[in-house]
Scaffold this active site. Sequence first.
Site, PDB file in Angstrom:
ATOM      1  N   ASN A 133       0.814  -1.212   0.000  1.00 35.15           N
ATOM      2  CA  ASN A 133       0.000   0.000   0.000  1.00 35.15           C
ATOM      3  C   ASN A 133       0.849   1.264   0.000  1.00 35.15           C
ATOM      4  O   ASN A 133       0.502   2.259  -0.613  1.00 35.15           O
ATOM      5  CB  ASN A 133      -0.927   0.005   1.208  1.00 35.15           C
ATOM      6  CG  ASN A 133      -1.730   1.293   1.293  1.00 35.15           C
ATOM      7  OD1 ASN A 133      -2.553   1.569   0.422  1.00 35.15           O
ATOM      8  ND2 ASN A 133      -1.461   2.109   2.311  1.00 35.15           N
ATOM      9  N   ASP A 201       1.484   6.663   0.109  1.00 37.41           N
ATOM     10  CA  ASP A 201       0.731   5.600  -0.578  1.00 37.41           C
ATOM     11  C   ASP A 201       1.227   5.420  -2.011  1.00 37.41           C
ATOM     12  O   ASP A 201       1.314   6.392  -2.770  1.00 37.41           O
ATOM     13  CB  ASP A 201      -0.765   5.961  -0.620  1.00 37.41           C
ATOM     14  CG  ASP A 201      -1.453   5.588   0.671  1.00 37.41           C
ATOM     15  OD1 ASP A 201      -1.003   6.069   1.730  1.00 37.41           O
ATOM     16  OD2 ASP A 201      -2.437   4.826   0.629  1.00 37.41           O
ATOM     17  N   ASP A 231      -0.426  -6.723   3.316  1.00 38.31           N
ATOM     18  CA  ASP A 231      -0.757  -5.720   4.323  1.00 38.31           C
ATOM     19  C   ASP A 231      -1.729  -4.678   3.743  1.00 38.31           C
ATOM     20  O   ASP A 231      -1.600  -4.272   2.592  1.00 38.31           O
ATOM     21  CB  ASP A 231       0.548  -5.030   4.758  1.00 38.31           C
ATOM     22  CG  ASP A 231       0.326  -3.978   5.832  1.00 38.31           C
ATOM     23  OD1 ASP A 231      -0.198  -4.326   6.904  1.00 38.31           O
ATOM     24  OD2 ASP A 231       0.665  -2.800   5.588  1.00 38.31           O
ATOM     25  N   HIS A 235      -6.678  -0.620   1.382  1.00 39.56           N
ATOM     26  CA  HIS A 235      -6.256   0.781   1.282  1.00 39.56           C
ATOM     27  C   HIS A 235      -5.489   1.095   0.007  1.00 39.56           C
ATOM     28  O   HIS A 235      -5.064   2.235  -0.178  1.00 39.56           O
ATOM     29  CB  HIS A 235      -5.401   1.148   2.502  1.00 39.56           C
ATOM     30  CG  HIS A 235      -6.144   1.016   3.796  1.00 39.56           C
ATOM     31  ND1 HIS A 235      -7.013   1.977   4.266  1.00 39.56           N
ATOM     32  CD2 HIS A 235      -6.188   0.000   4.696  1.00 39.56           C
ATOM     33  CE1 HIS A 235      -7.542   1.568   5.412  1.00 39.56           C
ATOM     34  NE2 HIS A 235      -7.059   0.367   5.695  1.00 39.56           N
ATOM     35  N   GLU A 267      -4.981  -8.774   4.439  1.00 35.83           N
ATOM     36  CA  GLU A 267      -5.549  -8.054   5.572  1.00 35.83           C
ATOM     37  C   GLU A 267      -6.641  -7.108   5.078  1.00 35.83           C
ATOM     38  O   GLU A 267      -6.343  -6.063   4.517  1.00 35.83           O
ATOM     39  CB  GLU A 267      -4.453  -7.252   6.294  1.00 35.83           C
ATOM     40  CG  GLU A 267      -5.005  -6.494   7.498  1.00 35.83           C
ATOM     41  CD  GLU A 267      -4.089  -5.371   7.976  1.00 35.83           C
ATOM     42  OE1 GLU A 267      -4.169  -5.027   9.163  1.00 35.83           O
ATOM     43  OE2 GLU A 267      -3.309  -4.812   7.177  1.00 35.83           O
TER      44      GLU A 267
END
Length: 534
Positions: A133, A201, A231, A235, A267
């Site tokens: 991410n 990001d 992970d 997002h 996740e």
Amino acid sequence: MKKRIISTLVVLALLFSMLIGCMFSGGDDDANLNIIDDNYRNYYEIFVGSFYDSDGDGMGDLNGVTEKLDYITDLRCNGIWLMPIMPSPTYHKYDVEDYENVDSAYGTAEDFKKLVDACHEKGIRLVIDLVMNHSSSKHPWFTQACEYLAGLKDGEQPDLSVCPYAGYYNFSNEKVSQTYYQVPGTTNWWYEGSFWSEMPDLNMENDAVRKEFENIADYWMDLGVDGFRMDAAMHYTENATVANSDVLNWYYTYCKKRNPEFYMVSEVWASENVIADYYGSETPSMFNFDAGTAKGKLVSATRKGDPNILVNAMLKYQQDFSAKNPDYIDAPFLTNHDMGRIANVLVNDPEKIKVAAGLLMTMNGSPFVYYGEEIGMNSAGTKDENKRIPMVWSKTDNTGMTDGPADMDQGIESPFEGVDVQEQDEDSILNYYKRALRLRNENPEIARGTIEKIDSLCDGSVAAITKTYDKSTIGIVYQLGDSNSFVNIGDTQLADAELVGYLTLKSKEEVRLTQGQLEMPAKSIAIVRLPKQE
Ligand code: CA
């Protein structure tokens, strides 16, 4: 003559006790193990820096994990998830500076290769954390992009053929939201950092970024990695399920082309229906945040002594997850590195800690055990460092003990003994975990079976289900009441079943099956098996 009879009796007694030892958990006999070499595993999550220090500098390291593989195997885990090991400026390493190397605090790429090879020799699959991410703000992609943007004239837009890295992150001429930060050296450029200013990001919609991550997959797969833990998967594009599922699907497809057995667990810290939606990515596993966490079904069923809370949830997972991906492998857990430990949640009550573990280990998929959970280690408050404190190998011998994160609070006492003492105590939390994990290895139906509820037995503190896999059916009977209780399975589809294993709070307590009646001690779980249908 007399002597010979006695010695014959002794031999018979020995044989009998060996037989009993084989029949049920306990002992090191592998006779009843039925381990299938696929992606259904018992996973152990490790924060390397706090696990085991092999060279006495106070920092846990990869060689330390290699040294402790026997411990993990003895626990009956056959999969490992390592939290981030790539070079990073932080102790937790969830902000990566270099995706194709090992942080020198943990060792070298050669150490990693040694660990992978040692894992494979023991039949353990090794999964590493992949933080896609965001990178570290110190990653050269980011620093070069910032430098380039700082050199642009007012109003000039970046030319990606000059500086491709300007397309690697989400840069904007506006402060789009509170999680946008000013690009150093500029007055008119901002970048997205949805977790932290130092975690810019990445733009996963950019083909050049995807190409970089394909190379990163190659690097780790060349070293022998068996899977990635993805992970912050929701997002990549903030909460955009379809776009993020596409990212997961692209990456999994890429890895799987090289290794058909490659594993991926993501996740998606969200409600059950959102997790189900992410199974639309057709990637194997999502962590089950509905079953886990302090508010999850496992803790709720444990606190209330009501296994039906879990049974009903398991049926819902089966229905909702398989609707999106028939090949899904659930990834249940109690807690992980981002939350207070299960001992803390259950106020250090050893019986409840055991029950929570027992319930977890009856769930489908691949359960994840967070290091130290199996000895009831504690945590404190909400500070992340306090959830990642040194593994308590012993309370008297400092061999291999790590110093832990620099900013953790000192004096967080583990309420139970260290590994050394718990190993010697048949009634320890550690030995309960071993028995529970062993049951999974003896009965492949637990992880893989299709669940059906036995309605007539589901009431109050009792619940029962069947799981069928490869034409073989087992029954799981839960009795979470506070005292010994009889459960009549003789009038159900389990009438012809035989008792093949059980979990009781104390090693000396037994479950018995007599003429269809299961006699079950307080807070116990029984596994019965029906004759196999051809
Ligand atoms: Ca070390």
